[in-house]
Scaffold this motif. Structure first.
Motif, short mmCIF file in Angstrom:
data_model
loop_
_atom_site.label_atom_id
_atom_site.label_comp_id
_atom_site.label_asym_id
_atom_site.label_seq_id
_atom_site.Cartn_x
_atom_site.Cartn_y
_atom_site.Cartn_z
N SER A 72 5.08 87.64 93.52
CA SER A 72 5.93 86.90 92.59
C SER A 72 6.64 87.90 91.67
N ARG A 73 7.70 87.44 90.97
CA ARG A 73 8.45 88.33 90.09
C ARG A 73 7.52 88.98 89.08
N GLY A 74 7.74 90.27 88.82
CA GLY A 74 6.84 91.02 87.96
C GLY A 74 5.66 91.57 88.74
N GLY A 75 5.73 91.47 90.06
CA GLY A 75 4.60 91.84 90.90
C GLY A 75 4.21 93.29 90.89
N SER A 76 5.08 94.17 90.40
CA SER A 76 4.70 95.58 90.33
C SER A 76 3.51 95.79 89.40
N ASP A 77 3.39 94.94 88.38
CA ASP A 77 2.20 94.98 87.52
C ASP A 77 0.95 94.72 88.35
N ILE A 78 1.07 93.78 89.30
CA ILE A 78 -0.07 93.43 90.15
C ILE A 78 -0.39 94.59 91.09
N THR A 79 0.65 95.21 91.66
CA THR A 79 0.42 96.38 92.52
C THR A 79 -0.37 97.44 91.77
N GLY A 80 0.04 97.71 90.54
CA GLY A 80 -0.66 98.71 89.74
C GLY A 80 -2.11 98.33 89.52
N SER A 81 -2.35 97.07 89.23
CA SER A 81 -3.70 96.59 88.96
C SER A 81 -4.59 96.66 90.20
N ILE A 82 -4.05 96.18 91.32
CA ILE A 82 -4.81 96.19 92.59
C ILE A 82 -5.13 97.62 93.01
N LEU A 83 -4.16 98.50 92.85
CA LEU A 83 -4.35 99.90 93.24
C LEU A 83 -5.32 100.60 92.29
N ALA A 84 -5.23 100.28 91.00
CA ALA A 84 -6.16 100.86 90.02
C ALA A 84 -7.59 100.47 90.35
N ARG A 85 -7.78 99.23 90.73
CA ARG A 85 -9.12 98.76 91.10
C ARG A 85 -9.60 99.46 92.38
N ALA A 86 -8.73 99.54 93.37
CA ALA A 86 -9.13 100.15 94.64
C ALA A 86 -9.56 101.60 94.48
N LEU A 87 -8.85 102.33 93.61
CA LEU A 87 -9.14 103.75 93.40
C LEU A 87 -10.14 103.98 92.28
N ARG A 88 -10.52 102.88 91.58
CA ARG A 88 -11.44 102.98 90.45
C ARG A 88 -10.97 104.05 89.45
N VAL A 89 -9.70 103.94 89.06
CA VAL A 89 -9.14 104.89 88.12
C VAL A 89 -9.81 104.72 86.76
N ASP A 90 -9.63 105.69 85.90
CA ASP A 90 -10.23 105.64 84.57
C ASP A 90 -9.39 104.82 83.60
N VAL A 91 -8.06 104.87 83.78
CA VAL A 91 -7.14 104.12 82.91
C VAL A 91 -5.94 103.67 83.74
N TYR A 92 -5.51 102.43 83.51
CA TYR A 92 -4.28 101.93 84.09
C TYR A 92 -3.24 101.87 82.98
N GLU A 93 -2.22 102.73 83.06
CA GLU A 93 -1.14 102.77 82.06
C GLU A 93 0.04 101.96 82.58
N ASN A 94 0.48 101.02 81.78
CA ASN A 94 1.64 100.21 82.13
C ASN A 94 2.78 100.58 81.18
N TRP A 95 3.73 101.35 81.68
CA TRP A 95 4.83 101.86 80.86
C TRP A 95 6.02 100.91 80.95
N THR A 96 6.50 100.49 79.78
CA THR A 96 7.57 99.51 79.71
C THR A 96 8.52 99.88 78.56
N ASP A 97 9.20 98.88 77.98
CA ASP A 97 10.16 99.18 76.92
C ASP A 97 9.70 98.72 75.55
N VAL A 98 8.39 98.42 75.42
CA VAL A 98 7.82 98.07 74.12
C VAL A 98 6.57 98.91 73.89
N SER A 99 6.26 99.14 72.62
CA SER A 99 5.11 100.00 72.28
C SER A 99 3.82 99.19 72.14
#
Length: 437
Positions: free
Chosen positions: A183-210
């Motif tokens: 669905s629209r905005g799905g790149s957020d989901i890709t990041g989340s699914i991939l972060a989980r699969a790799l068991r990363v330490d931090v998932y950073e979501n970079w956008t246009d707001v602080s």
């Protein structure tokens, strides 16, 4: 440490934004996994590449001229490639796409996914990272659900082999290899699914707001940024309209307790908002205020309602039959309020009322259609009598009546219903009292 950095379309709108992204990546060696959206708007009047690709597909299907749209898409990618002096043979990739369009041998999922695909090709070359196609990592079952086991195997294999990777967001593939869009905005989901699969330490979501704001900036002047928030609090705020990222992106990382950090590509020194499972002591009594307008409350009256076994169940079945989501259910002894969005019944309200009256044998149904809901959210609300008192005292002082009062079982939020016309005034006053005083 491994950090996954996802960059949205506003962070990748043109070559200057690409340069910002590269600087961010190179400032932290832990940022070894990058997920990108398609090129976004350069200026407010501009078009997102994703939108142009959807329009292109519609034109193709209806035999409408699409050359102008295609040239805009073509030029955007070539301009970024040339400005950054990259080696990607982008013309070859673009030519392959337009040939498929001309032959009408392209699905909407495949065509629209090319926005992320081409952007990731450019970014991987610019960073010196390995491009890994999302279709080779993000696996779907034929029923449209994620194949989490396969994703984990493919993601870890790619990361182990290459070490530094760029993956396009927004799509994956069925077992057949056919592309499936999210669905629209799905790149957020890709990041989340991939972060989980790799068991990363931090998932950073970079956008246009602080980060996430404590209130709506369209109503409140310069609201504070929330520095730390729990996933549960974020869910409450998001549900009431404080949308910063796709809601479906929360659960995959929440389940394995990976913290999410929302950051600003244009202000990388800002710490942003960190979302985790751990409740922290905060400066304020609340985490944030959010809300929405245009709800309807249907108040059902029936004598001896409380003695009637299954009354609520039968009521819910009627709303389910009409595919209407229920927002809140304030109850009394012989009455129950059903709060729903006005939009959900704009075409069938009278039909719904007739069914409720006849099937439930009601004495009366009252419709209150001038309703806005305000959610005051925060872990510090639990058992905080003074805070609850402040909320109602503030509304009383500005002459606003709370027609609905609902507190969650975990005391994580307090929702009050006010008139649509009093919504902004109430939100502004509550913020001033609970945050700025």
């Amino acid at each position: 440490m491994i950090k996954l950095a996802k960059f949205g379309g506003s962070s990748l709108s043109h070559e200057a934004q690409f340069r910002k992204v590269k600087k961010i990546i190179e400032s932290d060696a832990a940022r070894t996994v990058v997920v990108v959206s398609a090129l976004g708007k350069r200026v407010p009047s501009d078009n997102k590449i994703t939108d142009l690709l959807y329009i292109l597909h519609a034109h193709m299907q209806h035999d409408v001229e699409y050359e102008t749209i295609w040239q805009t898409i073509y030029q955007r990618f070539v301009e970024v490639r040339d400005a950054l002096q990259l080696n990607v043979p982008i013309e070859k990739e673009l030519e392959k796409i337009i040939q498929m369009v001309a032959a009408k041998k392209v699905s909407v999922d495949y065509l629209v996914s090319r926005g992320e695909y081409l952007t990731a090709l450019l970014m991987s070359d610019y960073l010196g990272y390995r491009f890994v196609d999302a279709k080779d990592i993000i696996a779907f079952h034929y029923n449209g659900k994620f194949d989490t086991e396969r994703i984990a195997l493919q993601a870890n294999a790619a990361y182990k082999k290459y070490g530094k990777i760029v993956v396009p967001g927004f799509y994956g593939a069925y077992p057949s290899g056919d592309i499936k869009l999210m669905s629209r905005g799905g790149s957020d989901i890709t990041g989340s699914i991939l972060a989980r699969a790799l068991r990363v330490d931090v998932y950073e979501n970079w956008t246009d707001v602080s980060g996430i704001l404590m209130g709506d900036p369209r109503i409140i002047d310069n609201p504070e940024t929330i520095t730390e928030i729990t996933y549960r609090e974020l869910r409450e705020l998001s549900y009431m309209g404080a949308n910063v990222l796709h809601e479906a992106a929360i659960r995959p990382i929440q389940e394995v307790k990976i913290p999410l950090n929302i950051r600003n590509t244009n202000a990388p020194a800002d710490p942003g908002t960190t979302i985790s499972s751990d409740e922290k002591c905060t400066t304020y009594d609340i985490t944030g205020i959010a809300g929405k307008k245009n709800f309807i409350s249907l108040i059902l009256y029936k004598s001896q309602m409380s003695d009637e076994v299954g009354f609520l169940s039968r009521t819910m079945q009627i709303f389910e039959r009409h595919e209407i989501s229920i927002e809140h259910v304030p109850t009394g002894i012989d009455n129950v309020g059903i709060v729903i969005s006005k939009h959900s019944v704009e075409n069938n309200l009278y039909e719904l009322l007739d069914e409720l009256k006849s099937e439930l044998e009601l004495d009366e149904v009252e419709v209150v259609d001038d309703l806005a809901l305000i959610a005051i959210v925060g872990g510090n609300m639990r058992g905080n009598i003074q805070l609850t008192g402040k909320i109602f005292m503030t509304l009383s002082q500005i002459g606003v009546n709370a027609s609905i009062i609902s507190k969650s079982a975990q005391e994580l939020n307090l929702i009050v219903g006010v008139k649509n016309t009093e919504y902004e005034k109430a939100v502004r006053s509550l913020y001033e009292e609970l945050v700025r005083k």
